[in-house]
Design a protein around this motif. Structure first.
Motif, PDB file in Angstrom:
ATOM      1  N   LEU A  41       0.819  -1.217   0.000  1.00 27.88           N
ATOM      2  CA  LEU A  41       0.000   0.000   0.000  1.00 27.88           C
ATOM      3  C   LEU A  41       0.848   1.261   0.000  1.00 27.88           C
ATOM      4  N   SER A  42       1.871   1.301   0.826  1.00 33.12           N
ATOM      5  CA  SER A  42       2.627   2.546   0.995  1.00 33.12           C
ATOM      6  C   SER A  42       3.601   2.833  -0.137  1.00 33.12           C
ATOM      7  N   THR A  43       3.958   1.809  -0.923  1.00 27.32           N
ATOM      8  CA  THR A  43       4.943   2.037  -1.988  1.00 27.32           C
ATOM      9  C   THR A  43       4.406   1.848  -3.400  1.00 27.32           C
ATOM     10  N   ASP A  44       3.267   1.161  -3.571  1.00 24.83           N
ATOM     11  CA  ASP A  44       2.811   0.844  -4.921  1.00 24.83           C
ATOM     12  C   ASP A  44       1.354   1.172  -5.195  1.00 24.83           C
ATOM     13  N   ALA A  45       0.527   1.344  -4.184  1.00 26.25           N
ATOM     14  CA  ALA A  45      -0.895   1.633  -4.383  1.00 26.25           C
ATOM     15  C   ALA A  45      -1.079   3.150  -4.421  1.00 26.25           C
ATOM     16  N   PHE A  46      -1.453   3.686  -5.589  1.00 24.55           N
ATOM     17  CA  PHE A  46      -1.498   5.143  -5.756  1.00 24.55           C
ATOM     18  C   PHE A  46      -2.388   5.831  -4.725  1.00 24.55           C
ATOM     19  N   TRP A  47      -3.416   5.155  -4.225  1.00 23.94           N
ATOM     20  CA  TRP A  47      -4.336   5.761  -3.268  1.00 23.94           C
ATOM     21  C   TRP A  47      -3.780   5.767  -1.845  1.00 23.94           C
ATOM     22  N   ALA A  48      -2.676   5.058  -1.598  1.00 20.01           N
ATOM     23  CA  ALA A  48      -2.172   4.929  -0.232  1.00 20.01           C
ATOM     24  C   ALA A  48      -0.670   5.190  -0.125  1.00 20.01           C
ATOM     25  N   LEU A  49      -0.078   5.791  -1.143  1.00 25.29           N
ATOM     26  CA  LEU A  49       1.367   6.034  -1.116  1.00 25.29           C
ATOM     27  C   LEU A  49       1.759   6.789   0.152  1.00 25.29           C
ATOM     28  N   ALA A  89     -21.282  -1.574   3.847  1.00 25.10           N
ATOM     29  CA  ALA A  89     -19.886  -2.007   3.751  1.00 25.10           C
ATOM     30  C   ALA A  89     -19.163  -1.144   2.723  1.00 25.10           C
ATOM     31  N   TRP A  90     -17.875  -0.971   2.943  1.00 21.30           N
ATOM     32  CA  TRP A  90     -16.998  -0.242   2.031  1.00 21.30           C
ATOM     33  C   TRP A  90     -15.815  -1.155   1.716  1.00 21.30           C
ATOM     34  N   LEU A  91     -15.698  -1.557   0.464  1.00 20.06           N
ATOM     35  CA  LEU A  91     -14.578  -2.378   0.017  1.00 20.06           C
ATOM     36  C   LEU A  91     -13.428  -1.449  -0.347  1.00 20.06           C
ATOM     37  N   CYS A  92     -12.254  -1.711   0.216  1.00 21.07           N
ATOM     38  CA  CYS A  92     -11.132  -0.813  -0.038  1.00 21.07           C
ATOM     39  C   CYS A  92      -9.800  -1.554   0.049  1.00 21.07           C
ATOM     40  N   ASP A  93      -8.758  -0.864  -0.337  1.00 18.09           N
ATOM     41  CA  ASP A  93      -7.388  -1.380  -0.292  1.00 18.09           C
ATOM     42  C   ASP A  93      -7.236  -2.736  -0.982  1.00 18.09           C
ATOM     43  N   ALA A 128     -14.558   2.580  -4.281  1.00 19.24           N
ATOM     44  CA  ALA A 128     -14.092   3.631  -5.179  1.00 19.24           C
ATOM     45  C   ALA A 128     -12.978   3.043  -6.020  1.00 19.24           C
ATOM     46  N   THR A 129     -13.029   3.288  -7.326  1.00 19.32           N
ATOM     47  CA  THR A 129     -11.972   2.796  -8.204  1.00 19.32           C
ATOM     48  C   THR A 129     -11.700   3.819  -9.283  1.00 19.32           C
ATOM     49  N   LEU A 130     -10.451   3.970  -9.600  1.00 23.50           N
ATOM     50  CA  LEU A 130     -10.058   4.875 -10.671  1.00 23.50           C
ATOM     51  C   LEU A 130      -9.983   4.143 -12.005  1.00 23.50           C
ATOM     52  N   ASP A 131      -9.566   2.864 -11.954  1.00 20.74           N
ATOM     53  CA  ASP A 131      -9.258   2.184 -13.215  1.00 20.74           C
ATOM     54  C   ASP A 131      -9.686   0.726 -13.302  1.00 20.74           C
ATOM     55  N   ALA A 132     -10.487   0.234 -12.362  1.00 21.77           N
ATOM     56  CA  ALA A 132     -10.845  -1.193 -12.377  1.00 21.77           C
ATOM     57  C   ALA A 132     -12.355  -1.410 -12.473  1.00 21.77           C
ATOM     58  N   LYS A 138     -17.802  -7.323 -13.145  1.00 23.78           N
ATOM     59  CA  LYS A 138     -17.934  -8.779 -13.299  1.00 23.78           C
ATOM     60  C   LYS A 138     -18.564  -9.446 -12.084  1.00 23.78           C
ATOM     61  N   VAL A 139     -18.494  -8.802 -10.924  1.00 21.31           N
ATOM     62  CA  VAL A 139     -19.083  -9.394  -9.722  1.00 21.31           C
ATOM     63  C   VAL A 139     -20.314  -8.634  -9.242  1.00 21.31           C
ATOM     64  N   GLY A 140     -20.808  -7.706 -10.064  1.00 26.29           N
ATOM     65  CA  GLY A 140     -22.077  -7.060  -9.768  1.00 26.29           C
ATOM     66  C   GLY A 140     -22.043  -5.603  -9.371  1.00 26.29           C
ATOM     67  N   PHE A 141     -20.868  -5.023  -9.208  1.00 22.27           N
ATOM     68  CA  PHE A 141     -20.807  -3.593  -8.888  1.00 22.27           C
ATOM     69  C   PHE A 141     -21.218  -2.791 -10.112  1.00 22.27           C
ATOM     70  N   ALA A 142     -21.880  -1.669  -9.881  1.00 24.80           N
ATOM     71  CA  ALA A 142     -22.338  -0.799 -10.959  1.00 24.80           C
ATOM     72  C   ALA A 142     -22.126   0.652 -10.536  1.00 24.80           C
ATOM     73  N   PRO A 143     -22.046   1.555 -11.509  1.00 28.40           N
ATOM     74  CA  PRO A 143     -21.943   2.979 -11.151  1.00 28.40           C
ATOM     75  C   PRO A 143     -23.146   3.400 -10.307  1.00 28.40           C
ATOM     76  N   LEU A 144     -22.932   4.386  -9.468  1.00 32.06           N
ATOM     77  CA  LEU A 144     -24.032   4.899  -8.656  1.00 32.06           C
ATOM     78  C   LEU A 144     -25.142   5.417  -9.559  1.00 32.06           C
ATOM     79  N   PRO A 145     -26.378   5.052  -9.283  1.00 38.37           N
ATOM     80  CA  PRO A 145     -27.462   5.558 -10.117  1.00 38.37           C
ATOM     81  C   PRO A 145     -27.631   7.078  -9.982  1.00 38.37           C
ATOM     82  N   ASP A 146     -27.334   7.605  -8.787  1.00 36.08           N
ATOM     83  CA  ASP A 146     -27.426   9.051  -8.567  1.00 36.08           C
ATOM     84  C   ASP A 146     -26.262   9.491  -7.691  1.00 36.08           C
ATOM     85  N   PRO A 147     -25.097   9.743  -8.303  1.00 38.34           N
ATOM     86  CA  PRO A 147     -23.928  10.105  -7.494  1.00 38.34           C
ATOM     87  C   PRO A 147     -24.094  11.404  -6.724  1.00 38.34           C
TER      88      PRO A 147
END
Length: 157
Positions: A41-49, A89-93, A128-132, A138-147
């Motif tokens: 996380l601290s060296t390679d994950a852009f969200w947690a550098l 729930a919040w999926l992260c990291d 939250a995802t920038l690029d995935a 593929k597992v059922g996540f979808a954009p927020l209907p009303d962000p």
């Protein structure tokens, strides 16, 4: 609790390569290699550098953790979920070691998280995802209907 994902026929969870079935997914917090997760996380994950070891340790203690382990038992991926196990729930990291990418582990890990949370009948699981986006779709996540209905209280006020 230990959780190794398998489909009803025992061949895996779908949307993975056969190679992905050689890996086990476990929610036992004692198996998490905290030093390795901190390094990823601290060296390679852009969200947690630059995230401190203390912050990683505290976040693990307050979360439901998922480790992915290779055939030799070495941890190769990680995800954590912040949840009340009742409504939200919040999926992260979510992180897959670069040497193990391209084997379907990201989809398999997200599927394991989804399936593990299913019995709680949560109203909402966010990420939250920038690029995935395609991976999580593929597992059922979808954009927020009303962000516009979501707001954030940021540390950078």
């Amino acid at each position: 609790m230990t959780s190794t994902t398998r489909s009803a026929d025992g061949t895996g969870t779908g949307n993975t390569t056969p190679d992905a079935d050689r890996y086990a997914i476990d929610t036992d917090p004692d198996r998490i290699d905290v030093g390795l997760v901190h390094h990823w996380l601290s060296t390679d994950a852009f969200w947690a550098l630059g995230r401190s070891r203390d912050l990683v340790e505290r976040s693990l203690r307050g979360s439901l953790n998922f480790g992915v382990y290779g055939p030799d038992g070495t941890q190769v991926a990680y995800a954590r979920v912040v949840t009340d196990r009742a409504t939200f729930a919040w999926l992260c990291d979510v992180y897959v070691d670069p040497a193990h990418r391209g084997r379907g582990l990201g989809v398999r890990l997200a599927t394991a998280v989804r399936d593990h949370l299913a019995p709680y009948e949560l109203k909402r699981t966010l990420l939250a995802t920038l690029d995935a986006h395609e991976l999580y779709a593929k597992v059922g996540f979808a954009p927020l209907p009303d962000p516009t209905m979501l707001m954030v209280l940021s540390a950078e006020r």
